[in-house]
Design a protein around this motif. Sequence first.
Motif, short mmCIF file in Angstrom:
data_model
loop_
_atom_site.label_atom_id
_atom_site.label_comp_id
_atom_site.label_asym_id
_atom_site.label_seq_id
_atom_site.Cartn_x
_atom_site.Cartn_y
_atom_site.Cartn_z
N TYR A 311 -6.85 14.66 -6.14
CA TYR A 311 -5.71 14.13 -6.89
C TYR A 311 -5.92 12.66 -7.21
CZ TYR A 311 -3.98 18.48 -5.03
OH TYR A 311 -3.86 19.80 -4.70
N TYR A 312 -6.44 11.92 -6.25
CA TYR A 312 -6.77 10.52 -6.50
C TYR A 312 -7.89 10.42 -7.52
CZ TYR A 312 -8.80 5.89 -5.64
OH TYR A 312 -9.31 4.63 -5.78
N GLU A 313 -8.91 11.23 -7.37
CA GLU A 313 -10.08 11.16 -8.24
C GLU A 313 -9.73 11.53 -9.68
OE1 GLU A 313 -12.77 9.82 -7.36
OE2 GLU A 313 -12.52 9.80 -5.19
N LYS A 314 -8.76 12.40 -9.87
CA LYS A 314 -8.41 12.83 -11.22
C LYS A 314 -7.56 11.81 -11.97
CE LYS A 314 -8.65 17.85 -10.53
NZ LYS A 314 -7.86 19.11 -10.47
N MET A 315 -6.95 10.88 -11.26
CA MET A 315 -6.11 9.90 -11.93
C MET A 315 -6.96 8.80 -12.55
SD MET A 315 -2.60 9.47 -9.71
CE MET A 315 -1.82 8.61 -11.09
N ASP A 316 -6.55 8.34 -13.70
CA ASP A 316 -7.28 7.31 -14.43
C ASP A 316 -7.25 6.00 -13.65
OD1 ASP A 316 -8.03 5.27 -16.34
OD2 ASP A 316 -7.57 6.70 -17.94
N PRO A 317 -8.38 5.36 -13.42
CA PRO A 317 -8.39 4.08 -12.68
C PRO A 317 -7.61 2.98 -13.40
CG PRO A 317 -10.56 4.55 -13.60
CD PRO A 317 -9.75 5.80 -13.75
N ASN A 318 -7.39 3.12 -14.69
CA ASN A 318 -6.59 2.13 -15.41
C ASN A 318 -5.08 2.38 -15.28
OD1 ASN A 318 -8.70 0.61 -16.26
ND2 ASN A 318 -8.64 1.26 -18.40
N ASP A 319 -4.72 3.52 -14.72
CA ASP A 319 -3.32 3.87 -14.51
C ASP A 319 -2.89 3.24 -13.17
OD1 ASP A 319 -0.85 5.06 -13.95
OD2 ASP A 319 -1.45 7.01 -14.77
N GLN A 320 -1.98 2.26 -13.21
CA GLN A 320 -1.63 1.56 -11.98
C GLN A 320 -0.90 2.48 -10.99
OE1 GLN A 320 1.65 -1.23 -11.74
NE2 GLN A 320 1.96 -1.13 -13.96
N ARG A 321 -0.46 3.65 -11.43
CA ARG A 321 0.18 4.59 -10.51
C ARG A 321 -0.83 5.20 -9.55
NH1 ARG A 321 3.23 7.97 -15.13
NH2 ARG A 321 1.06 7.97 -15.83
N ARG A 322 -2.12 5.18 -9.90
CA ARG A 322 -3.11 5.72 -8.98
C ARG A 322 -3.13 4.92 -7.68
NH1 ARG A 322 -9.65 5.32 -9.35
NH2 ARG A 322 -9.05 3.18 -8.90
N ASP A 323 -3.33 3.62 -7.78
CA ASP A 323 -3.40 2.81 -6.57
C ASP A 323 -2.01 2.44 -6.05
OD1 ASP A 323 -6.19 2.82 -6.43
OD2 ASP A 323 -6.33 1.21 -7.91
N TYR A 410 -0.15 1.93 -17.78
CA TYR A 410 -1.44 1.33 -18.13
C TYR A 410 -1.35 -0.19 -18.32
CZ TYR A 410 -3.58 5.90 -18.48
OH TYR A 410 -4.08 7.14 -18.18
N TRP A 411 -0.24 -0.77 -17.93
CA TRP A 411 -0.11 -2.21 -17.97
C TRP A 411 -0.76 -2.80 -16.72
CZ3 TRP A 411 0.87 -6.28 -20.85
CH2 TRP A 411 1.27 -7.48 -20.25
N SER A 412 -1.52 -3.90 -16.89
CA SER A 412 -2.09 -4.59 -15.74
C SER A 412 -1.19 -5.76 -15.38
CB SER A 412 -3.50 -5.12 -16.07
OG SER A 412 -3.97 -5.94 -15.01
N TRP A 446 4.36 14.26 -12.62
CA TRP A 446 3.45 14.37 -11.47
C TRP A 446 2.91 13.00 -11.10
CZ3 TRP A 446 1.09 15.49 -7.26
CH2 TRP A 446 -0.22 15.06 -7.03
N SER A 447 2.42 12.25 -12.07
CA SER A 447 1.82 10.95 -11.80
C SER A 447 2.85 9.93 -11.34
CB SER A 447 1.12 10.42 -13.06
OG SER A 447 0.10 11.30 -13.50
N GLU A 448 4.06 10.04 -11.84
CA GLU A 448 5.10 9.04 -11.58
C GLU A 448 5.76 9.21 -10.21
OE1 GLU A 448 7.40 5.71 -13.03
OE2 GLU A 448 5.64 6.70 -13.89
N PHE A 449 5.93 10.45 -9.73
CA PHE A 449 6.80 10.70 -8.58
C PHE A 449 6.09 11.26 -7.37
CE2 PHE A 449 9.64 11.36 -12.37
CZ PHE A 449 10.27 10.12 -12.27
N ILE A 450 4.84 10.90 -7.17
CA ILE A 450 4.08 11.38 -6.02
C ILE A 450 4.81 11.01 -4.73
CG2 ILE A 450 1.92 11.08 -4.72
CD1 ILE A 450 0.56 10.70 -7.52
N LEU A 451 5.08 12.01 -3.93
CA LEU A 451 5.74 11.89 -2.62
C LEU A 451 7.10 11.19 -2.70
CD1 LEU A 451 4.41 13.07 0.00
CD2 LEU A 451 4.45 10.75 0.87
N GLU A 452 7.86 11.50 -3.74
CA GLU A 452 9.23 10.97 -3.86
C GLU A 452 10.28 12.06 -3.71
OE1 GLU A 452 10.14 8.01 -6.89
OE2 GLU A 452 7.97 7.74 -7.23
N GLY A 453 9.86 13.27 -3.29
CA GLY A 453 10.84 14.32 -3.06
C GLY A 453 11.25 15.08 -4.30
N HIS A 454 10.39 15.12 -5.33
CA HIS A 454 10.72 15.80 -6.58
C HIS A 454 9.90 17.07 -6.84
CE1 HIS A 454 13.26 12.56 -8.05
NE2 HIS A 454 12.29 11.69 -7.86
#
Length: 524
Positions: A311-323, A410-412, A446-454
């Motif tokens: 799941y981590y590997e599939k997320m775009d490294p430019n997407d700040q939601r990954r880290d 994708y904002w830094s 999926w990308s936005e709400f990881i482990l938020e109970g949704h």
Amino acid sequence: MKKYFSTYILAAGLTLSSCADLEQSSISSINKDDFYQSKEDIETSINGIYQEFTVGGMYGIWNNQMIYLNDLQTDYVKAGAQTNSAHIREVANFAVQPSNLFVVNAWESHYIGINRSNVIIDKVTAADWLDEQSKQNYINEARFLRAYLYFNLVRYFGGVPIVLHDGEGEGAPRNTTDEVFQQIVDDFTAAENLPANYSNRDSKASSLAATAFLSKVYLEWAQTSTEKGKANQKDYYQKAVQYAQKVIDSGKYRLLDKFIDNWSVDKKNGPEHIFTVEHDRTINGNTTGHCVFATNWDNAEPVLLATSDQYYEKMDPNDQRRDGSWAKHLPNPNTPGVDFIFTVPRFRKYIDSLNFANPASTGNAAGQSTNSVIIRYGEILLIKAEAENELNGPTAAAYDAINQIRRRAYWSPYLEIQNQPTDGTSLELSGLSQEEFRQAVRKERWSEFILEGHRWFDLKRWHILVKYVKEHAPATESLKIKNVSKRNYYLPLPQDQLILNPNLEQNWGYSGETGDGPYDSSFE
């Protein structure tokens, strides 16, 4: 119904080697017939409803219950090697039983909160000494909390008994799902009448929080297979859009530039937060914050862990939601200047980055002071995008809502530049079919709400729970893949409640039934 009710505080800390129960101690018993003689009495009682969100130790509503039932019951979270509870493993493996303590406590804790709301509504309604404005404010705050609690219950169990007055409920049969949804709408609609300045804390009921929940309630009601859900689907989607737009037009909320700031202990009551649960590790610590990082800088498995690093590997490294959602590496205070690399990433949102590396900070290994975010502005934008697309296809309004989410993703915030997806695709979505846009919304949620109970709630309402888990759970999660079935669209009713109330009927699939039961071909 008992004449006395008790309020509780947390009396013991966590054993950091495992997710153990927090003990509870009764600190007062209130005679409800002699109480409610002042505004202070009423406010104390209302605080008792909020308190129910964070009592119950590991099984409390916003200690672990929402995360364990709604994320552990999916493809991407597992019970790690530190798990010492059969109840957790049942949930993780879609093998939950009517005696499971998460199920038992979900029913009991929500109805405790509902009964406390009912007591307040009844007592305040009869309080002739109270001015009318204060009376309506207290009643509407209690109705807001009652609506939220019923909203959880109807998504967990389907139709449940609607109890609206203290002293009622014994032997009550289940109301229909439509009836419960209607009660939720009625209560949140009343709560919209709360004054705009009722509270400056997002952990308290507010008019706009009620509006936000109405947008979510109507979206989910539109996607049920109930009589009213089917007959009024377009109307409910339209209402979801309208209520979301009302929140947007208020101008009160905005997306934070830095995604992870939504969980920073020094940025509570932030501009993206609409309704949250406040935690403080010395009073009502966030137990999830312990369970995701109890093992610290070590590859020993904590209680809550990703099923794979895919799941981590599939997320775009430019997407700040990954880290912001995953911690593949963290600065290690034991080796200054050198990051610790985790074999399987930890869940980042519940790691207190201000205190975990501070040896002087007691309980620094986790985010036990991290607030739980129940609903935030990012979800309102995605509700609007989803409902608008279901109603009218991918309109300009739908694109505007989802692209706001993508631009923030994708904002830094460090370089203050707008990054682009690394795979060369366009940042701004356009030209999609209705189905393509539907899948895009689901990917963003999926990308936005990881482990938020949704997540379990999402897979259920989209009618794709079984298919999705079987297709996406890693092969190592053989029990998840083997056990998941259509019965998992709802939890079982607790066995003790069925014994106490013979008028309750168990949900399909938990008494040995086979086949598809009440689930038609639209449920995959």
